[in-house]
Design a protein around this motif. Sequence first.
Motif, PDB file in Angstrom:
ATOM      1  N   GLY A 225       0.840  -1.204   0.000  1.00 22.12           N
ATOM      2  CA  GLY A 225       0.000   0.000   0.000  1.00 22.12           C
ATOM      3  C   GLY A 225       0.869   1.245   0.000  1.00 22.12           C
ATOM      4  O   GLY A 225       1.116   1.829  -1.038  1.00 22.12           O
ATOM      5  N   THR A 226       1.370   1.620   1.181  1.00 25.82           N
ATOM      6  CA  THR A 226       2.184   2.844   1.236  1.00 25.82           C
ATOM      7  C   THR A 226       3.656   2.575   0.918  1.00 25.82           C
ATOM      8  O   THR A 226       4.431   3.502   0.749  1.00 25.82           O
ATOM      9  CB  THR A 226       2.103   3.489   2.639  1.00 25.82           C
ATOM     10  OG1 THR A 226       2.418   2.466   3.612  1.00 25.82           O
ATOM     11  CG2 THR A 226       0.730   4.058   2.912  1.00 25.82           C
ATOM     12  N   TRP A 227       4.050   1.303   0.886  1.00 29.78           N
ATOM     13  CA  TRP A 227       5.450   0.976   0.559  1.00 29.78           C
ATOM     14  C   TRP A 227       5.511  -0.392  -0.097  1.00 29.78           C
ATOM     15  O   TRP A 227       4.552  -1.159  -0.043  1.00 29.78           O
ATOM     16  CB  TRP A 227       6.335   1.031   1.813  1.00 29.78           C
ATOM     17  CG  TRP A 227       5.924   0.080   2.898  1.00 29.78           C
ATOM     18  CD1 TRP A 227       4.819   0.185   3.697  1.00 29.78           C
ATOM     19  CD2 TRP A 227       6.586  -1.131   3.288  1.00 29.78           C
ATOM     20  NE1 TRP A 227       4.757  -0.870   4.562  1.00 29.78           N
ATOM     21  CE2 TRP A 227       5.836  -1.691   4.351  1.00 29.78           C
ATOM     22  CE3 TRP A 227       7.750  -1.791   2.866  1.00 29.78           C
ATOM     23  CZ2 TRP A 227       6.198  -2.901   4.965  1.00 29.78           C
ATOM     24  CZ3 TRP A 227       8.111  -2.974   3.490  1.00 29.78           C
ATOM     25  CH2 TRP A 227       7.340  -3.517   4.526  1.00 29.78           C
ATOM     26  N   LYS A 228       6.656  -0.670  -0.709  1.00 26.91           N
ATOM     27  CA  LYS A 228       6.828  -1.937  -1.421  1.00 26.91           C
ATOM     28  C   LYS A 228       8.066  -2.646  -0.897  1.00 26.91           C
ATOM     29  O   LYS A 228       9.020  -1.988  -0.480  1.00 26.91           O
ATOM     30  CB  LYS A 228       7.031  -1.681  -2.912  1.00 26.91           C
ATOM     31  CG  LYS A 228       5.776  -1.227  -3.608  1.00 26.91           C
ATOM     32  CD  LYS A 228       6.016  -1.098  -5.088  1.00 26.91           C
ATOM     33  CE  LYS A 228       4.711  -0.716  -5.776  1.00 26.91           C
ATOM     34  NZ  LYS A 228       4.842   0.277  -6.774  1.00 26.91           N
ATOM     35  N   SER A 229       8.063  -3.966  -0.941  1.00 27.64           N
ATOM     36  CA  SER A 229       9.304  -4.693  -0.684  1.00 27.64           C
ATOM     37  C   SER A 229       9.604  -5.575  -1.898  1.00 27.64           C
ATOM     38  O   SER A 229       8.718  -5.860  -2.714  1.00 27.64           O
ATOM     39  CB  SER A 229       9.235  -5.484   0.623  1.00 27.64           C
ATOM     40  OG  SER A 229       8.084  -6.278   0.675  1.00 27.64           O
ATOM     41  N   PHE A 230      10.850  -6.007  -2.004  1.00 25.64           N
ATOM     42  CA  PHE A 230      11.355  -6.505  -3.285  1.00 25.64           C
ATOM     43  C   PHE A 230      11.980  -7.887  -3.180  1.00 25.64           C
ATOM     44  O   PHE A 230      12.723  -8.169  -2.230  1.00 25.64           O
ATOM     45  CB  PHE A 230      12.402  -5.527  -3.830  1.00 25.64           C
ATOM     46  CG  PHE A 230      11.888  -4.123  -3.921  1.00 25.64           C
ATOM     47  CD1 PHE A 230      11.136  -3.716  -5.010  1.00 25.64           C
ATOM     48  CD2 PHE A 230      12.120  -3.211  -2.890  1.00 25.64           C
ATOM     49  CE1 PHE A 230      10.637  -2.426  -5.091  1.00 25.64           C
ATOM     50  CE2 PHE A 230      11.625  -1.921  -2.957  1.00 25.64           C
ATOM     51  CZ  PHE A 230      10.873  -1.523  -4.055  1.00 25.64           C
ATOM     52  N   GLY A 231      11.691  -8.712  -4.186  1.00 28.96           N
ATOM     53  CA  GLY A 231      12.279 -10.044  -4.257  1.00 28.96           C
ATOM     54  C   GLY A 231      13.784  -9.984  -4.510  1.00 28.96           C
ATOM     55  O   GLY A 231      14.340  -8.920  -4.821  1.00 28.96           O
ATOM     56  N   VAL A 232      14.409 -11.156  -4.409  1.00 26.13           N
ATOM     57  CA  VAL A 232      15.868 -11.250  -4.539  1.00 26.13           C
ATOM     58  C   VAL A 232      16.349 -10.651  -5.871  1.00 26.13           C
ATOM     59  O   VAL A 232      17.323  -9.892  -5.912  1.00 26.13           O
ATOM     60  CB  VAL A 232      16.291 -12.734  -4.420  1.00 26.13           C
ATOM     61  CG1 VAL A 232      17.769 -12.925  -4.672  1.00 26.13           C
ATOM     62  CG2 VAL A 232      15.902 -13.291  -3.048  1.00 26.13           C
ATOM     63  N   MET A 233      15.663 -10.955  -6.970  1.00 20.52           N
ATOM     64  CA  MET A 233      16.091 -10.461  -8.286  1.00 20.52           C
ATOM     65  C   MET A 233      15.895  -8.949  -8.415  1.00 20.52           C
ATOM     66  O   MET A 233      16.701  -8.249  -9.028  1.00 20.52           O
ATOM     67  CB  MET A 233      15.332 -11.198  -9.402  1.00 20.52           C
ATOM     68  CG  MET A 233      15.730 -12.646  -9.566  1.00 20.52           C
ATOM     69  SD  MET A 233      17.491 -12.845  -9.987  1.00 20.52           S
ATOM     70  CE  MET A 233      18.193 -13.426  -8.461  1.00 20.52           C
TER      71      MET A 233
END
Length: 414
Positions: A225-233
């Motif tokens: 929503g207000t932020w994103k998190s990211f996979g290894v790639m």
Amino acid sequence: MKLRFSILCITLLISLTSFGQGDNYKQNYNKFDGLALTPPMGWNSWNKFACNVDEKLIREIADAMVSSGMKDAGYRYINIDDCWHGDRDSLGFIHPDPTRFPSGMKALADYIHSKGLKLGLYSDAGSQTCGGRPGSRGYEFQDAMTYAGWGVDYLKYDWCNTEGLKAEGAYKTITAALRKAGRPMVLSICEWGTDKPWVWGPAVGHLWRSTGDIYNCFDCVEDHGTWKSFGVMQILDKQEGLRQYAGPGHWNDPDMLEIGNGKLTPGEDRAHFAMWAMLAAPLIAGNDLRTMDKEIKDILTHQAIIAINQDSLGIQGFCYAKEDGFETWFKPLSDGKWAVSFLNRSAEAKPLNFNWQREKVRDEIFNRELNTAQQWYRIKNAWTGKSLGSTKNVLKAEVPPHDVLTLILEKSGK
Ligand code: GAL
């Protein structure tokens, strides 16, 4: 005469005290030197346990760090992330949560040190941590003194609730506070790469997060929503353009490892570890060391891959070629060696036909060249230890989907 002598004494006293104050207010905004000359290795509670931390868990993790062989493999720091905090007392001193850490932080630090390990803690430059615990804003010098008194060796310093603050200044303040407190501590700058910490970070801290948080998947973005998190790639892709800023004592930090946290396949775990090694990234395990199975342990403690990461040159690797989900990475190592990783990000197995004689591998930034025309290199599969011939021959192999083939090249003759 008496009066003149008294005036002289008073003047002397005033000038002495003001000199004293002058020194007292002088700050050193440079990090402690001589720490983290290779990327820090350790464990952190956040990826697996989030806010569920207590002294029993931390002691058990320290025990497991030793009994699993992680300590022998080079891991040292046991880092307690967010939520260890209790309240500040009426004098402003921070205390650990008395229910979770009834024996106090000093006792925990002593226990960790008795195992030959080091303790890391977490705080935040703002009024509150991301988990809503007391932040260090306005208490920097007092907190640094407290941590030093407990025997803390590493501080991860986060960036939530920092309205109106400038990152460089805020991190310089905590550095100055740590210097004043006098106990050498690694400073891990965690401002998610927002204000280009790679530019000002090398003087101020020992590592800086280059991105937002890692997410436990190989190739995805998680929208909160207000932020994103990211996979290894995705995290890997965000390292582009940063390698010139890294080196002994100052590292880009693509975040902690998700290996062993149950979402990645064995090949993906291998790829994650190999690429963090190629990046000269801090190797901070984020899994439950008490229960990890042999497969995970074998990856996290893999000597040859760790040696790539810990190489004393401290040069971050680079992507040499990419096509169709297949990437070729090189990392110069000491004694003229090179590490090479063929990363298959795609869902199909990829054939590899690498003609060393035809490739021109040059590291323009650190001025190194893999000169396979004039010099031949013996090739070893870093994962299996098996010989794969030399650079005189075309390398033929197949890289499974979401996996990596990592090689060590060693000079052999003319
Ligand atoms: C985030 C940080 C994470 C973790 C978390 C704790 O800002 O990037 O690594 O420390 O806060 O609340």
